[in-house]
Structure formats: structure tokens, C-alpha cells
Design an enzyme around this catalytic site. Structure first.
Site, short mmCIF file in Angstrom:
data_model
loop_
_atom_site.label_atom_id
_atom_site.label_comp_id
_atom_site.label_asym_id
_atom_site.label_seq_id
_atom_site.Cartn_x
_atom_site.Cartn_y
_atom_site.Cartn_z
N SER A 11 51.31 76.27 -51.25
CA SER A 11 50.02 76.42 -51.95
C SER A 11 49.04 75.30 -51.67
O SER A 11 47.83 75.49 -51.79
CB SER A 11 50.26 76.54 -53.46
OG SER A 11 51.16 75.55 -53.89
N ARG A 12 49.56 74.12 -51.36
CA ARG A 12 48.64 72.96 -51.22
C ARG A 12 49.08 72.07 -50.06
O ARG A 12 50.17 72.21 -49.53
CB ARG A 12 48.66 72.13 -52.51
CG ARG A 12 48.05 72.85 -53.68
CD ARG A 12 48.00 71.98 -54.91
NE ARG A 12 49.27 71.90 -55.62
CZ ARG A 12 49.90 70.77 -55.93
NH1 ARG A 12 49.37 69.61 -55.60
NH2 ARG A 12 51.04 70.79 -56.59
N ASN A 97 59.40 72.67 -47.33
CA ASN A 97 58.32 71.70 -47.47
C ASN A 97 58.10 71.24 -48.92
O ASN A 97 57.61 70.14 -49.13
CB ASN A 97 57.03 72.33 -46.92
CG ASN A 97 55.79 71.58 -47.34
OD1 ASN A 97 55.48 70.54 -46.77
ND2 ASN A 97 55.10 72.06 -48.37
N SER A 149 60.54 62.54 -44.61
CA SER A 149 59.50 61.51 -44.73
C SER A 149 59.97 60.25 -44.00
O SER A 149 61.17 59.99 -43.90
CB SER A 149 59.29 61.17 -46.21
OG SER A 149 58.53 59.98 -46.33
N TYR A 162 63.08 59.23 -54.24
CA TYR A 162 62.40 59.99 -53.17
C TYR A 162 63.02 59.66 -51.80
O TYR A 162 63.34 60.56 -51.01
CB TYR A 162 60.92 59.63 -53.20
CG TYR A 162 60.05 60.38 -52.22
CD1 TYR A 162 59.65 61.69 -52.46
CD2 TYR A 162 59.60 59.77 -51.05
CE1 TYR A 162 58.84 62.37 -51.56
CE2 TYR A 162 58.79 60.44 -50.15
CZ TYR A 162 58.41 61.74 -50.41
OH TYR A 162 57.61 62.41 -49.52
P1 NAP Z 1 51.57 68.21 -52.55
O1 NAP Z 1 50.16 68.25 -52.06
O2 NAP Z 1 51.88 67.50 -53.83
O3 NAP Z 1 52.09 69.73 -52.65
C1 NAP Z 1 53.39 69.98 -53.10
C2 NAP Z 1 53.72 71.44 -52.91
O4 NAP Z 1 55.08 71.65 -53.33
C3 NAP Z 1 52.85 72.37 -53.76
O5 NAP Z 1 52.61 73.52 -53.00
C4 NAP Z 1 53.74 72.69 -54.96
O6 NAP Z 1 53.46 73.96 -55.56
C5 NAP Z 1 55.10 72.73 -54.27
N1 NAP Z 1 56.25 72.54 -55.17
C6 NAP Z 1 56.54 71.47 -55.94
N2 NAP Z 1 57.69 71.70 -56.63
C7 NAP Z 1 58.13 72.92 -56.26
C8 NAP Z 1 59.24 73.72 -56.62
N3 NAP Z 1 60.15 73.30 -57.51
N4 NAP Z 1 59.36 74.96 -56.07
C9 NAP Z 1 58.44 75.42 -55.18
N5 NAP Z 1 57.36 74.70 -54.81
C10 NAP Z 1 57.21 73.49 -55.34
O7 NAP Z 1 52.55 67.57 -51.46
P2 NAP Z 1 52.29 67.24 -49.90
O8 NAP Z 1 51.75 65.88 -49.80
O9 NAP Z 1 51.62 68.38 -49.24
O10 NAP Z 1 53.82 67.15 -49.41
C11 NAP Z 1 54.50 68.24 -48.80
C12 NAP Z 1 55.85 67.75 -48.31
O11 NAP Z 1 55.63 66.67 -47.36
C13 NAP Z 1 56.74 67.17 -49.40
O12 NAP Z 1 58.08 67.49 -49.15
C14 NAP Z 1 56.52 65.67 -49.27
O13 NAP Z 1 57.60 64.94 -49.77
C15 NAP Z 1 56.37 65.53 -47.76
N6 NAP Z 1 55.68 64.32 -47.35
C16 NAP Z 1 54.38 64.11 -47.69
C17 NAP Z 1 53.75 62.94 -47.27
C18 NAP Z 1 52.30 62.65 -47.57
O14 NAP Z 1 51.83 61.56 -47.18
N7 NAP Z 1 51.56 63.53 -48.23
C19 NAP Z 1 54.46 62.00 -46.51
C20 NAP Z 1 55.78 62.25 -46.18
C21 NAP Z 1 56.38 63.42 -46.61
P3 NAP Z 1 52.31 74.13 -56.71
O15 NAP Z 1 50.99 74.04 -55.99
O16 NAP Z 1 52.58 75.48 -57.28
O17 NAP Z 1 52.50 73.01 -57.67
#
Ligand code: NAP
Length: 254
Positions: A11-12, A97, A149, A162
Site C-alpha cells: 500500500s505504501r 516486503n 535491510s 529490527y
Molecule cells: P512503510 O512505508 O512504513 O510501509 C509499510 C508497509 O507494510 C505498508 O504497506 C503497511 O500496510 C505494511 N504492513 C505493515 N504491517 C503489516 C502486516 N502485519 N501485514 C501486512 N502488511 C503490513 O515501510 P517502507 O519504508 O516502505 O518499508 C518496506 C520494507 O522495506 C520493510 O520491510 C522495511 O523494513 C524495509 N526497509 C525499509 C528501509 C527504508 O529506508 N525505508 C530500509 C531498509 C529496509 P498499511 O499501509 O496497511 O499500514
């Protein structure tokens, strides 16, 4: 029929960019989310647009749909897999993801915060990998891509839960690559660094500045930078790559 990809947390942020990119690549995309239906619908519209613009030939065969499910819950994860398979067809690409953070120093970290992060970041991937392993093995085709990550590789103060979940996800990836390889199912991990999304917007200005200072390319990554790596791993060109970890961090963690 277009091949079906399931993206959790579509979704995001990074998940949305992955959905859009896979739609542009010609896949049918199942967009999972846990609570934010409006955002999931925006992803769906973005997928339709991306497919119409980038993959017009495949577009007619491709379908896009949103699916609410807490993938850390085994029953909901299994129900999600059944529904997607029934409505869209056998899943060929699974992108784990969905992820959350509950940051804090270990002295102050509650057991609930530890469990919550492990459940969403690790157990959910276990649930879905286990769920697709039989059908992918039977099809003798499949791509599993786990979003880990750089923190899972190097650790980070204030993120013991984490970092542990993301390191474990790499162990899961490597083990499954060995288990499923004989069935031509590849399993890889992508390790993003500092990517601009809701997750990193929640960090303080000083935390963001200190991360930025470590990046050789001198800018935060974009969600589409991660989606490009996922697109490659899901493509025919990556058929002989399995058990690997691709770092997408602008040379932050070297
Ligand atoms: P984000 O913007 O916070 O989005 C999180 C997503 O996960 C949302 O779509 C949320 O759905 C969904 N979600 C959370 N809990 C869930 C559950 N129990 N079941 C199903 N969906 C769930 O996160 P992001 O930054 O895009 O991160 C995406 C992935 O990349 C994660 O695994 C994160 O750890 C990894 N990552 C991110 C970064 C970074 O710098 N951003 C760096 C390293 C790794 P809703 O919209 O419905 O809440």
C-alpha cells in the site's frame, strides 16, 4: 495470462513502488496491506496506469487487486494465499516486503515491541514462504524476494529487534534457496539502506542527517531504486541467481 506477483505491504513506500514496477513489467499484481485501504487503492490505480503506459500488450491480460491481511497471522496469511490463487491464479513471484519498526535501546525495549517486529518482519515471511513453497515446487518455477535491510547485515544501535528480524530474514532466504533450488525456485534478499518513505520520515532530523552523511552517493534512496532490484530478481535474466543478498544503499554501508 499474465504471471501473478504477490507483494506484502504494497500500500505504501517501497511496497507500492514494487507493485508499480512489476505491473510495468507485465505481471498481475496482488497488493496486500494491513489497514490502510485508501493507500492500497492508490497503489492499485498506479499499477493500472503503469501497466497501460509501460506494458500495453501485456496489460489486457494483467489484473490488479488489493487484499487486506495481517500477514504475521498464520491463518490470515494462508487465507490470503488461497484468495489470491483462486481469484488471480498461481503465485509465481512472492515479495515479502511488509515491515515495521519499534525502535529503542534494549534496556528499555519491551517484549511486546520485540515480538511485534519479529512477527511482522520474520514470521510473516515464514508464513508466506511456507505457503507458496508447495505450489512453486509443483510448478517448478517461482521467485521469492525478501526485503531485508542493511541493518540486518551490520546492526544498528536502537534497533536490536529490527536488526535481528532482518538478519534472520537473510538466513531464511539462504536456507530456502538451498531447499527449493532443485525445483527451480529462486530465493533472494534485497537490503535497502536509507530510503525515503513513511518509515524513515518518522526518524528525527538528526537521525536522518547522520544516515545521509554516511551515503557516498550523497542522497537518500528512492523506493523505485529498491523496486528496480526486485524487478531484476523477478525477471528471466535473474534465473541463475539464488541465495543472494543485493544491497541497495548508495554505498552507505561499505
Ligand atoms: P512503510 O512505508 O512504513 O510501509 C509499510 C508497509 O507494510 C505498508 O504497506 C503497511 O500496510 C505494511 N504492513 C505493515 N504491517 C503489516 C502486516 N502485519 N501485514 C501486512 N502488511 C503490513 O515501510 P517502507 O519504508 O516502505 O518499508 C518496506 C520494507 O522495506 C520493510 O520491510 C522495511 O523494513 C524495509 N526497509 C525499509 C528501509 C527504508 O529506508 N525505508 C530500509 C531498509 C529496509 P498499511 O499501509 O496497511 O499500514
Amino acid at each position: 495470462m499474465a504471471k501473478v506477483a504477490l507483494v506484502t505491504g504494497g500500500s505504501r513506500g517501497i511496497g507500492r513502488a514494487i507493485c508499480e514496477r512489476l505491473a510495468a513489467d507485465g505481471f498481475s499484481v496482488a497488493i496486500n496491506y494491513v489497514g490502510n485501504e485508501a493507500a492500497a487503492k492508490e497503489t492499485l490505480a498506479a499499477c493500472e496506469q503503469a501497466a497501460a503506459f509501460k506494458a500495453p500488450a501485456a496489460c489486457e491480460a494483467a489484473t490488479f487487486a488489493t487484499y487486506a491481511a495481517d500477514v504475521s497471522d498464520t491463518e490470515q496469511a494462508n487465507a490470503l494465499l488461497n484468495k489470491v490463487t483462486e481469484e488471480m491464479g498461481e503465485i509465481v513471484v512472492l515479495v515479502n516486503n511488509a515491515g515495521i519498526t519499534r525502535d529503542g535501546l534494549i534496556m528499555r525495549m519491551s517484549v511486546d515491541d520485540f515480538d511485534a517486529v519479529l512477527n511482522v518482519n520474520l514470521r510473516a515471511a515464514f508464513n508466506l514462504c511456507k505457503g507458496v513453497s508447495r505450489s512453486m515446487s509443483k510448478q517448478r518455477a517461482g521467485r521469492i524476494i525478501n526485503i531485508s535491510s542493511v541493518v540486518g547485515l551490520y546492526g544498528n544501535a536502537g534497533q536490536a529487534n529490527y536488526a535481528a528480524s532482518k538478519a534472520a530474514l537473510i538466513g531464511l532466504t539462504k536456507s530456502l534457496a538451498k531447499e527449493l533450488g532443485s525445483r527451480q525456485v529462486t530465493v533472494n534478499a534485497v537490503c535497502p539502506g536509507f530510503i525515503r518513505t513513511d518509515m524513515t520520515d518518522a526518524l528525527s532530523e538528526s537521525q536522518q542527517a547522520s544516515m545521509l552523511a554516511q551515503i557516498a552517493l550523497q542522497r537518500p534512496g528512492e523506493a523505485k531504486d529498491v523496486a528496480a532490484a526486485v524487478s531484476f530478481l523477478a525477471s528471466e535474466d535473474a534465473a541463475y541467481i539464488s541465495g543472494q543478498t543485493i544491497v541497495v544503499d548508495g554505498c552507505m554501508s561499505l
